[in-house]
Each structure stands twice: as structure tokens, then as C-alpha cells.
Design an enzyme around this catalytic site. Structure first.
Site, PDB file in Angstrom:
ATOM      1  N   HIS A 265      38.248  68.560  -2.063  1.00 22.36           N
ATOM      2  CA  HIS A 265      39.617  68.122  -2.411  1.00 22.36           C
ATOM      3  C   HIS A 265      40.670  69.140  -1.954  1.00 22.36           C
ATOM      4  O   HIS A 265      41.403  68.860  -1.019  1.00 22.36           O
ATOM      5  CB  HIS A 265      39.797  67.784  -3.896  1.00 22.36           C
ATOM      6  CG  HIS A 265      38.894  66.703  -4.383  1.00 22.36           C
ATOM      7  ND1 HIS A 265      38.854  65.457  -3.804  1.00 22.36           N
ATOM      8  CD2 HIS A 265      37.962  66.684  -5.375  1.00 22.36           C
ATOM      9  CE1 HIS A 265      37.957  64.710  -4.415  1.00 22.36           C
ATOM     10  NE2 HIS A 265      37.395  65.433  -5.371  1.00 22.36           N
ATOM     11  N   ASP A 316      33.467  59.982  -1.638  1.00 22.33           N
ATOM     12  CA  ASP A 316      33.607  60.377  -3.044  1.00 22.33           C
ATOM     13  C   ASP A 316      33.291  59.238  -4.015  1.00 22.33           C
ATOM     14  O   ASP A 316      32.141  58.966  -4.293  1.00 22.33           O
ATOM     15  CB  ASP A 316      35.020  60.954  -3.244  1.00 22.33           C
ATOM     16  CG  ASP A 316      35.184  61.696  -4.558  1.00 22.33           C
ATOM     17  OD1 ASP A 316      34.196  61.809  -5.304  1.00 22.33           O
ATOM     18  OD2 ASP A 316      36.293  62.187  -4.846  1.00 22.33           O
TER      19      ASP A 316
END
Ligand SMILES: [Zn+2]
Length: 439
Positions: A265, A316
Site C-alpha cells: 500500500h 488484494d
């Protein structure tokens, strides 16, 4: 066994080549020739061969949440509450079924290698399974059934928040007691999978989930190490309040970053975070569609690139399983940020979607080159979205997973037109597994 493939276009070394033949033997590429006619006995595709796409960040069971859990006014934390409800009734059989269907979806999308950030280790209430790695082995069986290459990132998750709050409710299934408990279970998993195709790595769930004094022990385990950091602004604020430093700063201070580490991230980062990441030799993995789906924000990938940091991509939560779209979103997010086009070169975006992911998962050889695994996707150039595009490198600006006509792993076709070669219809598998997951 030797196989030969040919296509009028192929992406070789990040550059478009015409009339390309690829020969594979024992799972590896043994020759790549450009400007050649279709060789006798070759499988000839009417499309473009591109390296196998690499999904460096997956939580496979999250796939069941696509199209759900989007209440008005929701955010990352309300989405997480929905995910925890799903965790509550996940068992090894359901996990295996969901993972099999989702890995088949990835293969149909041209993804041939996945990094599975796996953290549901225990049964309901935090009771360990007799085989403490039963959930991990369900994922291993699913990957084997589909043929996708698996890097299992065995995750340490010991607390509920940065202040040391104990795990509670559904989170009890993530724990190992303490870091020594994680090491012991992790060591057994690594032993069990030694000599197999599975790469075993480790993961620090986050600075919320693991105390700082445990970082180094996890990073010292063999294989790559991944860690979630700075996905949410609230996570940064809590870390700064508690430790006086950002999550990436805390990781750097306590030995949580090294070459072979990947920070997942890295959206809300400071210039100090960039320096710490670059200085440690760690890479970054961004997951643009999930980050946008959850309202997290967007990572400044141009800043990572300028600092010399390798960037890979992940799907993800699987809001979308499409590495071509993830790569396009990196470019489009940075176009919006910087107010100009072409922030990232096409070759750099292809690298993020392929080789950088492989490096992040401990695999140095990747792409259409001699000696690399014979993994590639074939993009159909006769579809509405791709018609008229006559260069493989330019397909990144328009193609989606739906344009993948075939996927080859280790020199064998494993998916064609949404059909898995042994499992059949990918969509039927998904519908069945998700139907069982959502009660
Ligand atoms: Zn994640």
C-alpha cells in the site's frame, strides 16, 4: 516435453516484437525467436503473447465479498467488519473451494503467479487445528489444483491495535499466541513444503497487528517478507501517537525492512518513509483497484520510481482481478496527481505487472526470455476493446482480463477463453464457492 508457441506479436524485454516463436522444455523457455514464420507443430495464437502477470498481493477468500458490503457511508473499517463475518464461518474445505475458484479466475486473467498473504490460521474462537497449518495447506492444495504458482506469505498477526490490545472475536483465528508460536508453526510449514513448487515467505500483518520487537524475528525467516503499511490515514495517526513515528519509520527502526521485503500500500507516506524504504532495499506493492474501492487513497508511484524503489501490483481484496487494469490505474492515478500524461513508460508499467511482482515473491527470472519459467498470457487482438492495436506493449492501455484468450504455465495451456483445462467453467466454480461462503 517440448512445446512451441507462435504469435504475430509478443512483448520481449518490455518491447514489442513481431512474429515470435517461443520454445519451452521442462517448464522453462529454451528459445525466443522474432521475425519467424509459424514453426511446424507450433500452437499459433491470433493475438499477443505477454509475460505471465504476477499478482503480488492476495487475500484469496476476500473474493466472496465482491459486489457486497458496500453500505452507504461505509469505509475501510466497515468493509473489514463484513470481512470478519466471512472469516467467522470459513473452514478448511470452504477456503480450499474459494481459493480454487479464485486462483482459476486469476489464471483466466493471465496471472500465473500469486503472493498469498495468509492470516487465518486457527479455528473458530482461536482454537488451533490439530495440524496447525491446516488452513495454509488448503491454500496449497487449491494452488496445485489450478496450476498457479504460489508464494505463501505466512502472516504473523498477534494483536488488535497498535497499543497492544489483544485479538478479539473473529481476529482470534489470526493469532499464534506470540512470535515464538508463529515461528514454530512457520518452521513446520516451511519444512512441510520444502522441495515443492511452493515458495514459503513470511508477513508482518501490520504495525497494528504485530509488536515492534517481533519485526526482526519475522523478517529473518527464509524467503520474502511482506507487510501492510500506511493504507489508512487513521493507522498512521495511531502509530505516530503511540510510537512517535510513522508505520514505515517504525518498521525501519526495528529491523522490519530489508532487501526482499515488500511494503504493501504505502499510500500515506512521508519523504522520510520514502528514504527509509529506498535505503533498506525494500520494494513497494500497490493495489489500486482495492485502494480505490475501499476509499483508501492512491499511492504516489512516480515518487517511488524516482527514489529507485521497485513497484509491484496486487489485487488484494479482489474487488477486481485484472493486473492490466491495476497497471493502468497506476498511470491514471499519477496522471490525475501530476496533471500530465505518460508519467510512467509502458515498459515500466509492464514490469510492475510482471517481473517486479516475481522479484517481490522471490523469483528473479521472469518474462519471455531463455531460462525463465515458460509462463505467458495471450491477449486477443480481435476483441472490441483491442481491435486495431498492432503492438503488444500498447495493449496495456486498453486490454482487460476479459481479453485474455489463453494462459500458459510451465509450457502448458491451463486456461482458454475462461475455461480451466481441468476445472472447466471458472465462473461456475466461483458462483458455487461464493454461494457457499455467503449465508
Ligand atoms: Zn492486504
Amino acid at each position: 516435453m517440448t512445446s512451441i508457441f507462435w504469435a504475430p506479436m509478443a512483448l520481449v524485454g518490455g518491447i514489442d516484437h513481431e512474429n515470435v516463436s517461443i520454445e519451452a522444455s521442462d517448464g522453462k523457455i529454451t528459445s525466443v525467436s522474432s521475425g519467424v514464420p509459424v514453426p511446424p507443430g507450433a500452437v499459433a495464437f491470433e493475438g499477443a503473447m505477454v509475460p505471465g502477470l504476477v499478482n503480488a498481493h492476495s487475500h484469496v477468500f476476500h473474493r466472496a465479498l465482491r459486489g457486497r458490503a458496500t453500505p452507504a457511508g461505509g469505509d475501510f473499517w466497515s468493509w473489514r467488519a463484513g470481512m470478519y463475518e466471512l472469516v467467522d464461518h470459513l473452514d478448511p474445505e470452504l477456503l480450499e473451494e474459494l481459493a480454487t475458484a479464485t486462483y482459476a479466475e486469476m489464471l483466466a486473467a493471465g496471472i500465473t503467479q500469486v503472493g498469498e498473504f495468509h492470516y487465518v490460521h486457527r479455528g473458530p474462537g482461536g482454537v488451533p487445528y490439530t495440524d496447525r497449518n491446516e488452513m495454509a495447506m488448503a491454500i496449497v492444495r487449491a494452488a496445485a489444483a489450478t496450476g498457479i504458482r504460489l508464494c505463501l506469505l505466512d502472516t504473523c498477526y498477534l494483536m488488535a491495535d497498535v497499543d497492544g490490545t489483544p485479538l478479539q472475536g473473529p481476529q482470534l483465528r489470526f493469532g499464534d499466541g506470540d512470535v515464538d508460536g508463529w515461528s514454530e508453526r512457520h518452521g513446520r510449514l516451511a519444512d512441510e513444503l520444502a522441495g515443492t513448487e511452493v515458495v514459503v515467505g513470511s508477513a508482518i500483518h501490520s504495525v497494528r497487528g504485530v509488536p515492534a520487537d517481533a519485526f526482526a524475528q519475522i523478517v529473518e525467516a527464509s524467503g520474502p517478507t511482506h507487510v501492510h503499511a500506511s493504507e489508512q490515514a487513521a493507522e498512521n495517526r495511531a502509530c505516530v501517537d503511540r510510537h512517535g513515528v510513522t508505520p514505515i519509520g517504525l518498521l525501519a527502526r526495528h529491523g522490519g525492512l530489508r532487501p526482499g521485503s515488500t511494503v504493501v500500500h504505502a499510500i500515506h507516506v512521508t519523504s522520510g518513509d520514502l528514504e527509509a524504504t529506498a535505503g533498506s532495499g525494500a520494494s513497494v506493492c500497490v493495489c489500486p483497484t482495492t485502494e480505490l474501492d475501499l476509499g483508501d487513497g492512491t499511492a504516489d508511484v512516480a515518487a517511488f520510481a524516482a527514489a529507485g524503489i521497485d513497484v509491484s501490483l496486487g489485487s488484494d481484496s479482489h474487488a477486481v482481478v485484472d493486473l492490466l487494469v491495476e497497471a493502468r490505474m497506476v498511470e491514471w492515478n499519477d496522471r490525475a496527481r501530476y496533471g500530465r500524461r505518460g508519467v510512467h513508460a509502458s515498459a515500466a508499467l509492464w514490469d510492475m505487472a510482471t517481473s517486479a511482482g516475481a522479484r517481490s515473491l522471490g523469483c528473479e527470472r521472469w518474462g519471455l526470455e531463455v531460462g525463465a519459467p515458460a509462463d505467458f498470457a495471450v491477449l486477443d487482438t480481435r476483441r472490441p476493446a483491442t481491435a486495431g492495436i498492432d503492438r503488444s506493449d500498447m495493449l496495456l492501455s486498453a486490454a482487460t482480463a476479459g481479453d485474455v484468450m489463453a494462459t500458459v504455465v510451465g509450457g502448458e495451456i491451463v486456461c482458454e477463453a475462461g475455461e480451466h483445462h481441468t476445472l472447466g467453467s471458472v465462473s461456475s466454480r466461483l458462483a458455487s464457492a461464493i454461494g457457499r461462503s455467503i449465508t
